[in-house]
Design a protein around this motif. Structure first.
Motif, short mmCIF file in Angstrom:
data_model
loop_
_atom_site.label_atom_id
_atom_site.label_comp_id
_atom_site.label_asym_id
_atom_site.label_seq_id
_atom_site.Cartn_x
_atom_site.Cartn_y
_atom_site.Cartn_z
N SER A 57 -37.27 3.97 36.88
CA SER A 57 -36.19 4.34 36.09
C SER A 57 -34.84 3.83 36.20
O SER A 57 -33.89 4.42 35.23
CB SER A 57 -35.94 6.19 36.57
N LYS A 102 -33.08 5.51 33.05
CA LYS A 102 -34.17 6.33 32.15
C LYS A 102 -34.38 7.87 32.70
O LYS A 102 -34.74 7.77 34.00
CB LYS A 102 -35.38 5.65 32.29
N ASP A 104 -36.14 10.52 31.97
CA ASP A 104 -37.47 11.11 31.86
C ASP A 104 -37.74 12.34 33.18
O ASP A 104 -38.16 13.26 32.71
CB ASP A 104 -38.60 10.38 31.51
N ALA A 105 -37.55 11.61 34.30
CA ALA A 105 -38.02 12.51 35.40
C ALA A 105 -37.20 13.60 35.64
O ALA A 105 -37.61 14.31 36.58
CB ALA A 105 -38.23 11.62 36.31
N PRO A 108 -37.46 18.14 31.39
CA PRO A 108 -38.29 18.17 30.32
C PRO A 108 -37.45 17.62 29.21
O PRO A 108 -38.08 16.96 28.34
CB PRO A 108 -39.18 19.31 30.34
N ARG A 111 -36.54 13.96 28.28
CA ARG A 111 -37.42 13.11 28.13
C ARG A 111 -36.99 11.98 26.88
O ARG A 111 -36.29 12.37 26.15
CB ARG A 111 -38.69 13.63 27.67
N ASP A 112 -37.42 10.70 27.09
CA ASP A 112 -36.94 9.61 26.04
C ASP A 112 -35.23 9.64 26.04
O ASP A 112 -34.71 9.49 24.96
CB ASP A 112 -37.48 10.02 24.63
N LYS A 157 -30.87 9.04 22.94
CA LYS A 157 -31.88 9.89 23.23
C LYS A 157 -32.89 9.83 21.56
O LYS A 157 -32.29 9.86 20.53
CB LYS A 157 -31.11 11.12 23.22
#
Length: 265
Positions: A57, A102, A104-105, A108, A111-112, A157
């Motif tokens: 990440s 990043k 994403d984790a 939700p 994400r991206d 995003k």
């Protein structure tokens, strides 16, 4: 006349390490003394960048550029005691760093989504004709390069499909900012002798620039895509030079660009 060259190589050391190395050159000439071809600008730069995937990440980029700049200022006896073509040269190391997270984790709805932060050294020699020979005046004889530090915070995003948004906030702390001082110049007449045009363009002590860039774009349908960008910037003079207050207020503050693209076939 313009001549340029660039050579670059990218080396992948596995999934986590990528190194980029390169060199570039630019030479600009025009009709100078007696209409002979006269070189005005010569810029050489070498650069090295390494990107490291520290974690799945987290990415880190470290870069370093070495730049060498020469300019030739047309004098032709305007500044007494100086050569007809005055050569000036500067060189500098210019480092940068850029970290991307990043997200994403995290959740939700993230994400991206990426959040990036960058710190870069600012350095620019007076290699623009409006700086070194404005209106044919040899002002570049006296100017120093701009230098400072720039900070960027970038949110990127994906909204839906391939439609993405990028928001960038930037703060630049620039010293020796180059600006016109012709309205307040005291040494423009022939009586100034060896100091003539020494204050026609000046270096401001310190300038702060705040900027926001917003980009939005992607496909609305398979054949129809769009882009929309908005940019805002504001300069603040940290010194007491009158030219700083007047000149910086003339810088464009807003810019909007939009477009549509449709694939006919």
């Amino acid at each position: 006349w313009q001549e340029g060259a660039k050579i670059q190589d990218e080396i992948k050391w596995g999934d986590k390490h990528v190194t980029t190395i390169g060199f570039d050159l630019a030479r600009l000439s025009d009709d100078g003394v007696d209409n002979d071809k006269t070189e005005r600008i010569n810029k050489k730069g070498g650069y090295l960048q390494h990107q490291w995937g520290i974690l799945p990440s987290l990415d880190l980029k470290l870069g370093l550029r070495r730049e060498d700049v020469k300019i030739w200022v047309t004098n032709n006896g305007v500044i007494t005691g100086r050569e007809d073509i005055i050569e000036r040269q500067w060189d500098q190391w210019v480092p940068k760093t850029f970290t991307t997270w990043k997200m994403d984790a995290v959740a939700p709805w993230l994400r991206d989504t990426t959040l990036s932060a960058g710190i870069s050294k600012i350095w620019r020699a007076p290699d623009y004709h409006g700086d070194y020979n404005p209106q044919g005046r040899p002002a570049g004889t006296w100017l120093d390069p701009e230098h400072g530090v720039g900070y960027d915070l970038v949110l990127d995003k994906r909204l839906w499909g391939d439609v993405a948004m990028k928001l960038d906030y930037a703060f630049y702390d620039i010293e020796d900012y180059i600006i016109s001082n012709s309205k307040h110049a005291q040494f423009s007449g022939a009586s100034a002798g060896s100091l003539r045009y020494s204050d026609y363009k000046i270096n401001l002590e310190e300038v702060h620039r705040h900027g926001v860039d917003l980009e939005l774009g992607g496909h609305l349908t398979n054949d129809l895509s769009f882009y929309l960008t908005y940019a805002w910037q504001k300069f603040y003079n940290q010194g007491d030079e009158p030219a700083g207050e007047e000149g910086l207020s003339q810088r464009a503050e807003h810019r909007v660009v939009a477009g549509l693209s449709y694939a006919l076939f």
